[in-house]
Design an enzyme around this catalytic site. Structure first.
Site, mmCIF file in Angstrom:
data_model
loop_
_atom_site.group_PDB
_atom_site.id
_atom_site.type_symbol
_atom_site.label_atom_id
_atom_site.label_comp_id
_atom_site.label_asym_id
_atom_site.label_seq_id
_atom_site.Cartn_x
_atom_site.Cartn_y
_atom_site.Cartn_z
ATOM 1 N N TRP A 45 -7.074 35.799 36.402
ATOM 2 C CA TRP A 45 -7.285 36.894 37.363
ATOM 3 C C TRP A 45 -6.249 36.902 38.494
ATOM 4 O O TRP A 45 -5.948 35.875 39.092
ATOM 5 C CB TRP A 45 -8.680 36.740 37.987
ATOM 6 C CG TRP A 45 -8.867 37.667 39.138
ATOM 7 C CD1 TRP A 45 -8.689 37.382 40.469
ATOM 8 C CD2 TRP A 45 -9.210 39.054 39.078
ATOM 9 N NE1 TRP A 45 -8.916 38.501 41.235
ATOM 10 C CE2 TRP A 45 -9.239 39.540 40.401
ATOM 11 C CE3 TRP A 45 -9.507 39.935 38.025
ATOM 12 C CZ2 TRP A 45 -9.549 40.861 40.714
ATOM 13 C CZ3 TRP A 45 -9.810 41.250 38.338
ATOM 14 C CH2 TRP A 45 -9.833 41.694 39.671
ATOM 15 N N MET A 46 -5.776 38.123 38.814
ATOM 16 C CA MET A 46 -4.884 38.305 39.977
ATOM 17 C C MET A 46 -5.369 39.505 40.785
ATOM 18 O O MET A 46 -5.771 40.511 40.214
ATOM 19 C CB MET A 46 -3.461 38.567 39.484
ATOM 20 C CG MET A 46 -2.482 38.924 40.599
ATOM 21 S SD MET A 46 -0.808 39.199 39.984
ATOM 22 C CE MET A 46 -0.929 40.896 39.440
ATOM 23 N N ASN A 47 -5.308 39.419 42.136
ATOM 24 C CA ASN A 47 -5.385 40.639 42.941
ATOM 25 C C ASN A 47 -4.238 40.683 43.941
ATOM 26 O O ASN A 47 -3.084 40.583 43.492
ATOM 27 C CB ASN A 47 -6.801 40.924 43.506
ATOM 28 C CG ASN A 47 -7.466 39.853 44.304
ATOM 29 O OD1 ASN A 47 -7.896 38.857 43.749
ATOM 30 N ND2 ASN A 47 -7.599 40.036 45.587
ATOM 31 N N ASP A 48 -4.463 40.844 45.205
ATOM 32 C CA ASP A 48 -3.411 41.221 46.165
ATOM 33 C C ASP A 48 -2.105 40.421 46.083
ATOM 34 O O ASP A 48 -2.139 39.199 45.941
ATOM 35 C CB ASP A 48 -3.895 41.007 47.605
ATOM 36 C CG ASP A 48 -5.301 41.476 47.860
ATOM 37 O OD1 ASP A 48 -5.934 42.059 46.980
ATOM 38 O OD2 ASP A 48 -5.767 41.241 48.986
ATOM 39 N N GLN A 64 -3.067 36.626 45.096
ATOM 40 C CA GLN A 64 -4.450 36.173 44.982
ATOM 41 C C GLN A 64 -4.703 35.847 43.510
ATOM 42 O O GLN A 64 -4.538 36.712 42.641
ATOM 43 C CB GLN A 64 -5.407 37.278 45.459
ATOM 44 C CG GLN A 64 -5.398 37.472 46.952
ATOM 45 C CD GLN A 64 -6.072 36.318 47.664
ATOM 46 O OE1 GLN A 64 -7.277 36.264 47.773
ATOM 47 N NE2 GLN A 64 -5.284 35.366 48.152
ATOM 48 N N TRP A 72 -12.584 37.825 39.406
ATOM 49 C CA TRP A 72 -12.351 37.233 40.729
ATOM 50 C C TRP A 72 -13.145 35.947 40.883
ATOM 51 O O TRP A 72 -14.282 35.849 40.409
ATOM 52 C CB TRP A 72 -12.767 38.247 41.803
ATOM 53 C CG TRP A 72 -12.323 37.883 43.175
ATOM 54 C CD1 TRP A 72 -11.141 38.209 43.767
ATOM 55 C CD2 TRP A 72 -13.066 37.121 44.143
ATOM 56 N NE1 TRP A 72 -11.093 37.694 45.040
ATOM 57 C CE2 TRP A 72 -12.264 37.022 45.298
ATOM 58 C CE3 TRP A 72 -14.314 36.504 44.153
ATOM 59 C CZ2 TRP A 72 -12.669 36.345 46.450
ATOM 60 C CZ3 TRP A 72 -14.725 35.822 45.296
ATOM 61 C CH2 TRP A 72 -13.905 35.754 46.425
ATOM 62 N N ASP A 181 -6.692 38.515 56.370
ATOM 63 C CA ASP A 181 -5.453 39.092 55.844
ATOM 64 C C ASP A 181 -4.340 39.195 56.890
ATOM 65 O O ASP A 181 -3.781 40.273 57.131
ATOM 66 C CB ASP A 181 -5.723 40.466 55.207
ATOM 67 C CG ASP A 181 -6.837 40.420 54.172
ATOM 68 O OD1 ASP A 181 -7.127 39.315 53.666
ATOM 69 O OD2 ASP A 181 -7.429 41.466 53.868
ATOM 70 N N GLU A 232 -8.704 46.156 55.285
ATOM 71 C CA GLU A 232 -8.119 44.927 54.754
ATOM 72 C C GLU A 232 -6.590 45.037 54.768
ATOM 73 O O GLU A 232 -6.034 46.130 54.778
ATOM 74 C CB GLU A 232 -8.581 44.704 53.298
ATOM 75 C CG GLU A 232 -10.098 44.611 53.151
ATOM 76 C CD GLU A 232 -10.582 44.327 51.727
ATOM 77 O OE1 GLU A 232 -11.458 43.471 51.572
ATOM 78 O OE2 GLU A 232 -10.097 44.965 50.774
ATOM 79 N N TRP A 327 -10.890 48.037 43.231
ATOM 80 C CA TRP A 327 -12.098 47.213 43.144
ATOM 81 C C TRP A 327 -13.246 47.931 42.446
ATOM 82 O O TRP A 327 -14.212 47.296 42.020
ATOM 83 C CB TRP A 327 -12.525 46.745 44.540
ATOM 84 C CG TRP A 327 -11.660 45.638 45.073
ATOM 85 C CD1 TRP A 327 -10.845 45.684 46.169
ATOM 86 C CD2 TRP A 327 -11.525 44.310 44.533
ATOM 87 N NE1 TRP A 327 -10.207 44.479 46.343
ATOM 88 C CE2 TRP A 327 -10.612 43.615 45.356
ATOM 89 C CE3 TRP A 327 -12.076 43.641 43.439
ATOM 90 C CZ2 TRP A 327 -10.243 42.293 45.111
ATOM 91 C CZ3 TRP A 327 -11.703 42.320 43.196
ATOM 92 C CH2 TRP A 327 -10.803 41.676 44.027
#
Ligand code: FRU
Length: 524
Positions: A45-48, A64, A72, A181, A232, A327
């Site tokens: 998993w990857m986000n920001d 992330q 997540w 953040d 955010e 999301w």
């Protein structure tokens, strides 16, 4: 992001951490829907995007990352570097959660050129990262002070990182539930480090002489822009105004939910910053009053994007990258061993138009390295549809259409399709004055009721003419209208590649002014 994982996942993550090892590009990257010229993690998993900084010939991309699953989980900072913003090399995980302060949420990194932090040595500036730590135990216990800001440094070109022993550098003394953040930069005007971070419904601005001691300078935003979700991932930077000697400050701000087409999105504000306070420009106020917002990208899939620190002055660009996800459905998209990709890197600029200041995005010029043999799209009228000859799943298209001869202006644009009748439409509606992206027939839609959508971006084309600059990967498309005055990014999951392309027009009298179609190379 709202769902937080169980403690069990935290335990799983620490197991995964010890198992995590260096891996370089060269994995297969051939799975269905695997992006071919966008950054995606090899697995999991990857986000920001986080900590983006340029140093010693390398663009760093931290992100992330949860190395324990494709959803997540306890956040780490994954890491990759590039020397050209196009090709990426995976590096080992840079930052791991710890028992004291928790997971590593989003944040930023800078080169501390003058060693104000003392973490480096003469002639060897350290890289310093600032990030949110999120303590699950605190959240589970019903506390509100579980997010704090910490720093870490590297003296080996970002390869290894040491967390500062004095963390947290910003404790959450007021117990603000969403307190995260941090994005920092050296402010020449006030000769200090300045940091912006999100605090629920507003942005806090902080200052520091040494990256370790921070003072709260001001707050921005409760009364401006789109609200409704949590704020955010802010970013604050100065940009020259095109064609003038004027400079303005731009504040980027992501919000989830609350984006114009649903779920996650990134709005921007244009104004002035005096080393302490950010104030929107009076001419910009009508665009952000009464809950209105302007958005860096109106597509569903560009979130939490921020800009690179320390791009050399002789380059002078302000380079942006976002997470190509939302999301609303990111955790259930039908990909295999990995989940999520980043947008293409973009260069930001500011223009003063009749409507006021507007932020423009353009794909970085380095992407031209991906181009294969150009094919000219012949100029001339379009009746119905105009198929483009060569099927290609990866393409860049630069197309200018004109509807001066149309008695009745009707939607026009590009259709990506496959033999199964699956398609994505990218177009412009001259009557509604909207750019649109329609993925209601794009293939696999069942994984989330929120995915299928026809998304719109308000945009006034001038002179009945529009340039569409488009990048098509196996599972995404990015559209830049004219000089990037409106941008839409969207992902899709066809059951077979959308290798066909045609230009469509719902009325006569529309013509191709000019066009080029480049098949693109893969990077993996
Ligand atoms: C944005 C975000 C950030 C947070 C991170 C957690 O997508 O929710 O606010 O730091 O993701 O992974």
């Amino acid at each position: 992001m709202k769902l937080y994982p169980s403690l069990l996942l935290l335990a799983l993550a620490s197991l995964a951490c010890t198992a995590s090892r260096h891996s370089s590009a060269g994995s297969r990257y051939t799975e269905p829907h695997r992006p071919q010229f966008h950054f995606s993690p090899e697995q999991h998993w990857m986000n920001d995007p986080n900590g983006m900084v340029y140093y010693d010939g390398e663009y760093h991309l931290f992100y992330q990352y949860y190395p324990g699953a494709t959803v997540w989980g306890p956040m780490h900072w994954g890491h990759a570097v590039s020397t050209d913003l196009v090709h990426w090399t995976h590096l080992p995980v840079a930052l791991y959660p710890d028992d004291n302060l928790g997971m590593i949420f989003s944040g930023s990194a800078v080169v501390d050129w003058n060693n104000t932090s003392g973490f480096g040595s003469a002639g060897k500036p350290p890289l310093v990262a600032i990030f949110t730590q999120h303590l699950m135990a605190g959240e589970k216990a019903g506390r509100h002070d579980f997010q704090t800001q910490g720093i870490a440094y590297s003296t080996d070109r970002g390869r290894t990182w040491t967390k500062y022993a004095g963390n947290p550098v910003i404790p959450n003394t007021k117990a603000i539930h969403d307190f995260r953040d941090p994005k920092m930069f050296w402010d020449k005007g006030s000769r200090q480090w300045v940091m912006v971070m999100a605090a629920g419904d507003h942005v806090m601005i902080w200052g520091s002489p040494d990256l370790k001691h921070w003072t709260h300078l001001s707050d921005f935003g409760r009364e401006w822009g789109a609200h409704g979700g949590v704020w955010e991932c802010p970013d604050l930077f100065r940009l020259p105004v095109e064609g003038s000697t004027e400079q303005k400050w731009v504040l980027l701000l992501s919000i989830n939910p609350g984006a114009p087409n649903g779920g996650s999105g990134t709005q921007y504000f244009v104004g002035d910053f005096d080393g302490k306070t950010f104030v929107p420009d009076p001419s910009f106020v009508p665009s952000i009053a009464k809950g209105k917002g302007l958005w860096i990208d109106y597509g569903r899939d560009n979130y939490a994007g921020v800009t690179w620190s320390d791009i050399p002055e002789q380059d002078g660009r302000r380079l942006f990258l976002g997470w190509m996800g939302n999301w609303d459905y990111a955790q259930v998209v039908p990909t295999g061993v990995w989940r999520s990709a980043m947008t293409l890197p973009r260069s930001l600029s500011l223009r003063r138009s009749g409507e006021g200041y507007r932020l423009l995005s353009a794909p970085v010029r380095e992407l031209q390295r991906l181009r294969q043999k150009a094919q000219t799209i012949p100029a001339g009228p379009i009746k119905g549809t105009l198929p483009l000859d060569t099927p290609a799943p990866l393409r860049e298209i630069d197309l200018t259409l004109d509807w001066n001869g149309a008695a009745q202006a009707a939607p026009l644009g590009l259709e990506l399709f496959n033999a199964k009748g699956e398609r994505v439409l990218l177009g412009y509606d001259p009557v509604a004055q909207e750019l649109f992206m329609d993925r209601t027939q794009s293939g696999n839609l069942d994984f989330s009721p929120k995915f299928s959508s026809k998304d719109r971006a308000p945009y006034r084309a001038t002179g009945k003419r529009l340039r569409l600059h488009v990048f098509i990967d196996l599972a995404s498309v990015e559209v830049f209208a004219d000089d990037g005055g409106a941008v839409m990014t969207g992902i899709f999951f066809p059951t077979e590649n959308l290798s066909g392309l045609r230009i469509f027009s719902e009325s006569d009298g529309v013509q191709v002014v000019s066009g080029t179609d480049w098949p693109l190379k893969k990077i993996w």
